[in-house]
Scaffold this active site. Structure first.
Site, short mmCIF file in Angstrom:
data_model
loop_
_atom_site.label_atom_id
_atom_site.label_comp_id
_atom_site.label_asym_id
_atom_site.label_seq_id
_atom_site.Cartn_x
_atom_site.Cartn_y
_atom_site.Cartn_z
N LYS A 112 46.61 30.47 44.52
CA LYS A 112 45.50 30.16 45.40
C LYS A 112 45.97 29.10 46.39
O LYS A 112 46.56 28.09 45.98
CB LYS A 112 44.29 29.65 44.61
CG LYS A 112 43.06 29.37 45.48
CD LYS A 112 41.93 28.73 44.69
CE LYS A 112 41.24 29.71 43.77
NZ LYS A 112 40.01 29.12 43.17
N ASP A 251 31.90 38.69 43.40
CA ASP A 251 33.36 38.63 43.43
C ASP A 251 33.90 37.52 42.53
O ASP A 251 35.11 37.38 42.37
CB ASP A 251 33.87 38.43 44.86
CG ASP A 251 33.27 37.22 45.54
OD1 ASP A 251 32.05 37.21 45.75
OD2 ASP A 251 34.01 36.27 45.85
N ASN A 252 33.00 36.76 41.92
CA ASN A 252 33.40 35.71 40.98
C ASN A 252 32.96 36.02 39.55
O ASN A 252 32.84 35.11 38.72
CB ASN A 252 32.83 34.35 41.40
CG ASN A 252 33.49 33.80 42.64
OD1 ASN A 252 34.63 34.16 42.95
ND2 ASN A 252 32.81 32.94 43.36
N ASP A 261 37.23 30.93 39.16
CA ASP A 261 36.93 30.24 40.42
C ASP A 261 36.06 29.00 40.22
O ASP A 261 34.85 29.03 40.35
CB ASP A 261 36.30 31.19 41.44
CG ASP A 261 37.35 32.05 42.12
OD1 ASP A 261 38.53 31.65 42.10
OD2 ASP A 261 37.01 33.12 42.65
#
Length: 476
Positions: A112, A251-252, A261
């Site tokens: 990330k 999406d998490n 996340d």
């Protein structure tokens, strides 16, 4: 050890090429290792001493990739605060590949902050030291608590400057996960209209995470039910320790049931179902008390994506999906109830929901420190936490009458969590003064959260009265 001796598979890139954009990490001017989880490195079969060398640091930033690996940015969609974004993807992240750990498990190695990708949507693709160290601290704490989580292997300062509200030192996080398949992955595949691609994603998820579903009469319905069960258990465990994720977009939410996340997240101080710590969650969508409902909503979006696989008849597919989703509330309720019974040391077979409900009302009305209360209840006079001491006294007598096991309580109620004032203190020292000492001491405390140790009193203490309202930021 060298990069040449590390076996990184490219299974995701190979099997799901439609969702993978081959890409390279940005070259950084002066990478420097800040923190490394040496135990995790050992579990992955990686030599911690080598990871600390210049070559190892280049590996951790994606600038030295093993032969045969195919770093990719993953494609996915997502509902963000309820609004659907059809094309999200890894805007500042790369999946380096899959590594088999010493226990034979396949794990993703993921970066990330490694630079812009085709999914960056106008962002710079970078990350700052503070948010990446936050993810390192919180994931270490969640692992210590036994809560399924992605893991932070290392944080590397890049030597580059990241511009947010102010210029900040840049960093790359190396993260490990069972996979990075998300609800949004299925949403993206379904949106293409290619049922064969959707089936490939589902088969990949079954093989990777829920292999028992393969033998079911309806494998894709069984996959959905496995994800429902995993997420019901996960969110209950968040609630039991006062964890507020802060950005529960689709999406998490992982298919594996791991927490992913750690952006605007926090552990709740004063018990408050309306607690919100994210600077951008103005409506409280992802407040502490809303998390179970949001998880159910996200799972409904997964069900919608899977409908073409569940049954060729649309009406029948909806009927089956609704029936399977209907199990979520029961599973969540059972997990939360069992967890609260353990936190209160209640005997097996005890059945009085009112005892827990009345306690939560008392905690809310007096804004009691959530973590401290349960430890004090087993060993001290917990009445000091309450405004209405008499009301708590009446509740305590009801609790004592059932014969709670206080020793068992200490095995499930943490002493140390990443308290927000200590997290901010550690991040400020690391960012402003290049001093990692406060962070290292905090990580030492929260990595073994149930064991009282001398010299760590401040890590068990609530925030000082002048700490004030707390807000966190996602770091993009």
């Amino acid at each position: 050890m060298s990069t040449a001796t590390i076996a990184l598979d490219n299974r995701f890139a190979r099997e799901l090429s439609e969702l993978a954009v081959p890409w390279k990490a940005e070259e950084f001017p002066d990478p420097r290792l800040l923190v490394l989880d040496e135990r995790l490195a050992a579990d992955l079969g990686l030599d911690a001493a080598w990871l600390r060398t210049p070559d190892g640091v280049r590996f951790l930033t994606g600038n030295a990739v093993p032969e045969g690996a195919t770093p990719v940015a993953q494609a996915y969609s997502g509902h963000q605060f309820g609004g659907f974004s059809p094309r999200l993807g890894d805007g500042r992240a790369l999946l380096l590949g899959e590594i088999t750990d010493t226990a034979g498990r396949i794990r993703d190695l993921h970066l990330k902050g490694s630079g812009r990708t085709p999914f960056a949507r106008g962002g710079d693709g970078l990350a700052a030291v503070g948010p990446m160290l936050r993810e390192y601290v919180i994931s270490r704490a969640m692992s210590g608590l036994g809560i399924p989580t992605t893991r932070s292997l290392a944080v590397v300062a890049t030597g580059a400057t990241v511009y947010r509200e102010t210029p900040l030192p840049g960093a790359v996080l190396a993260r490990v996960a069972s996979s990075h398949l998300r609800v949004g992955t299925f949403q993206f595949a379904q949106l293409t209209g290619d049922v064969d691609l959707l089936r490939k994603v589902a088969d990949h998820a079954i093989a990777r995470h829920h292999p028992d579903a393969a033998g079911a009469a309806n494998p894709y319905r069984a996959l959905f039910e496995a994800v429902v069960a995993a997420q019901a258990s996960l969110v209950a465990r968040w609630m039991l320790v006062g964890f507020v994720h802060g950005v529960m977009n689709t999406d998490n939410m992982t298919i594996s049931g791991e927490t992913i996340d750690y952006g605007p997240c926090a552990f709740m101080d004063a018990f408050d179902p309306a607690a919100v710590y994210s600077s951008i969650d103005h409506g409280g969508r992802y407040a502490y008390g809303n998390q179970p409902v949001v998880a159910e909503w996200n799972l409904a979006r997964l069900a919608e994506a899977l409908l073409p696989l569940v049954d060729p008849d649309q009406d029948r597919a909806v009927e089956l999906a609704v029936e399977s989703l209907g199990g979520y509330r029961r599973l969540y309720g059972e997990a939360f109830s069992a967890g609260m019974h353990a936190k209160l040391g209640l005997p097996a077979g005890f059945d009085d929901p009112g005892l827990v409900d009345d306690l939560l009302t008392l905690l809310r009305d007096s804004r009691v420190d959530f973590t401290s209360f349960f430890r004090d209840l087993s060993a001290a006079d917990a009445s000091v936490h309450f405004v209405d001491v008499a009301a708590f006294g009446e509740w305590r007598e009801r609790w004592r009458a059932v014969g709670p096991d206080t020793a068992a309580m200490d095995r499930v109620n943490p002493v140390y969590v990443p308290r927000n004032h200590l997290v901010e203190e550690a991040l400020a020292a690391a960012t402003d003064d290049d001093d990692l000492g406060p962070l290292e001491r905090l990580v030492e405390a929260v990595s073994r959260p149930f064991d009282v140790r001398p010299g760590l009193d401040r890590y068990a203490a609530p925030a000082p009265p002048d700490f004030g309202a707390y807000r966190t930021f996602c770091g993009t």
